[in-house]
Design an enzyme around this catalytic site. Structure first.
Site, PDB file in Angstrom:
ATOM      1  N   GLU A  91       0.825  -1.201   0.000  1.00 31.82           N
ATOM      2  CA  GLU A  91       0.000   0.000   0.000  1.00 31.82           C
ATOM      3  C   GLU A  91       0.860   1.252   0.000  1.00 31.82           C
ATOM      4  O   GLU A  91       1.907   1.306   0.633  1.00 31.82           O
ATOM      5  CB  GLU A  91      -0.835   0.053   1.287  1.00 31.82           C
ATOM      6  N   CYS A 104       3.345   8.532   0.773  1.00 30.46           N
ATOM      7  CA  CYS A 104       3.751   7.674   1.894  1.00 30.46           C
ATOM      8  C   CYS A 104       3.946   6.272   1.341  1.00 30.46           C
ATOM      9  O   CYS A 104       3.043   5.706   0.742  1.00 30.46           O
ATOM     10  CB  CYS A 104       2.656   7.688   2.953  1.00 30.46           C
ATOM     11  N   CYS A 111       5.304  -6.927   8.350  1.00 32.64           N
ATOM     12  CA  CYS A 111       6.242  -6.340   9.303  1.00 32.64           C
ATOM     13  C   CYS A 111       6.406  -7.316  10.455  1.00 32.64           C
ATOM     14  O   CYS A 111       5.486  -8.054  10.792  1.00 32.64           O
ATOM     15  CB  CYS A 111       5.671  -5.016   9.821  1.00 32.64           C
ATOM     16  N   CYS A 115       3.774  -4.255  16.721  1.00 29.88           N
ATOM     17  CA  CYS A 115       3.081  -3.210  17.488  1.00 29.88           C
ATOM     18  C   CYS A 115       1.592  -3.562  17.601  1.00 29.88           C
ATOM     19  O   CYS A 115       0.953  -3.950  16.622  1.00 29.88           O
ATOM     20  CB  CYS A 115       3.256  -1.843  16.823  1.00 29.88           C
ATOM     21  N   CYS A 118      -1.251  -1.906  15.270  1.00 30.20           N
ATOM     22  CA  CYS A 118      -0.955  -1.739  13.847  1.00 30.20           C
ATOM     23  C   CYS A 118      -1.400  -2.950  13.031  1.00 30.20           C
ATOM     24  O   CYS A 118      -1.138  -4.095  13.403  1.00 30.20           O
ATOM     25  CB  CYS A 118       0.550  -1.518  13.671  1.00 30.20           C
ATOM     26  N   CYS A 332      -2.122   1.985   8.054  1.00 25.36           N
ATOM     27  CA  CYS A 332      -1.204   1.062   7.386  1.00 25.36           C
ATOM     28  C   CYS A 332      -1.717  -0.361   7.391  1.00 25.36           C
ATOM     29  O   CYS A 332      -2.065  -0.901   8.420  1.00 25.36           O
ATOM     30  CB  CYS A 332       0.142   1.000   8.107  1.00 25.36           C
TER      31      CYS A 332
END
Ligand code: SAH
Length: 344
Positions: A91, A104, A111, A115, A118, A332
């Site tokens: 994205e 962005c 990932c 976190c 997220c 995100c």
């Protein structure tokens, strides 16, 4: 396989020399890729057909295809879902500000930082993005809009400092005078705080902005939100931020996502002020973007204002991030998940 779009001009010259080509061919090819943003060899009309064919056969061509584009009716923010060669998706977001367009980009597919709030990290890390794949997110958006992009932020999915070498090469190519030539000062890299990497980056003395995702002002609270806090303490983080400023002269941005009842009290603000008050920094407050897999709730407007006011009264520069693209899965990793699950 060598990825031509991830090479510096010097490296490209070596590569094409090995193919028996003159150095000016490398310069032409580089100009097509990074200046004119060609979507394929077919566009490179001043290069011999045989050379273009050889390049296609030996190296292929990294280009991203948009499989979804969502535009916010509120503020014109656009979210792009791009397909990579291996079929996975990333994205990117285009935001319109008074001073120009800002893109962005994502630095990894998925990932591994974990976190809690997220969406990008829910399934772990798929793979690192190559420099060309990071660049292409910017290039494909420029091709799509036909407009100039003035700022690039590495704040999409992924932890950029966990893909350090590719990130540095991406910055080099993005800011190169033979390419888009975006000023280093207009590039921001956001990290959850990999201390040794921040130190390494500081020593490069780049003029980019470093944004540090803090989200809590005590180690205990930060550990409950961000697993990386188990590895590096706030003491180590603030120390390396001071080092970064010392090496680069660039003020650090601390990002702090406000979650109702979690980190948005007056006491939290005071602890934050005490933690960062002596650093050359700026605090960016972000109303958390709730994701469906977790139950974090946005702080109320009043609480956000009070939190910011408390920091300001202690002499800290504060901005509240304007929420953009709320109606288009702005946070995100949300769009990629919905697309993959057949919902978008
Ligand atoms: N891995 C990097 C960059 C990607 S995230 C980092 O951690 O900084 C960019 C920013 O958005 C980070 O500050 C991150 O903590 C924050 N973020 C992630 N999910 C969010 C959400 N649902 N709401 C608000 N901010 C979020």
């Amino acid at each position: 396989m060598t990825d031509l779009k991830s090479l510096t001009l010097k490296e490209l010259e070596q590569e094409t020399a090995a193919m028996g080509e003159k150095p000016f061919r490398a310069r032409q090819l580089y100009g097509w890729m990074h200046g004119k943003l060609a979507a394929g060899y077919g566009e490179m009309t001043n290069l011999p057909k045989s050379f273009r064919q050889k390049c296609q056969e030996r190296y292929g061509y990294t280009v991203l295809r948009a499989v979804r584009v969502q535009e916010s009716r509120i503020d014109g923010t656009r979210k792009y879902l791009f397909e990579l060669e291996d079929g996975d998706t990333v994205e990117s977001v285009l935001m319109r500000y008074k001073h120009g367009l800002c893109v962005c980009i994502s630095s990894q597919v998925g990932c591994r930082m974990g976190c809690r709030f997220c969406a990008s990290t829910l399934d772990g890390l798929e793979r690192n993005l190559r420099p060309s794949e990071m660049l292409e997110q910017v290039y494909a958006i420029i091709r799509h809009t036909g407009e100039r992009v003035s700022n690039v932020v590495v704040m999409g999915s992924g932890e950029p400092l966990d893909n350090y070498d590719n990130l540095l090469r991406f910055i080099e190519l993005l800011t190169d005078e033979n390419g888009l030539h975006i000023s280093q000062r207009n590039v921001t890299v956001s990290t959850c705080g990999l201390v040794p990497r921040i130190r390494q980056l500081a020593d490069r003395k780049l003029q980019i902005t470093l944004a540090l995702s803090l989200h809590a002002a005590t180690d205990e609270k930060r550990r409950s939100l961000m697993p990386i806090a188990e590895r590096y303490s706030l003491g180590e983080l603030t120390e390396v931020c001071a080092y970064y400023f010392g090496q680069t002269g660039r003020r650090i941005t601390f990002e702090y996502s406000l979650m109702r009842g979690v980190n948005d009290s007056a006491a939290d603000a005071d602890l934050l002020a005490a933690l960062v008050g002596r650093l050359n920094c700026h605090v960016n407050l972000i109303p958390v973007n709730p994701i469906r897999e977790r139950d974090y709730v946005q702080s109320e407007r009043k609480a956000v204002d009070a939190f910011g006011g408390r920091l300001r009264s202690r002499g800290i520069t504060v901005t509240v991030r304007r929420e953009m693209g709320r109606d288009i899965d702005g946070a995100c990793g949300q769009l990629r998940r919905r697309y993959r699950d057949g919902e978008a």
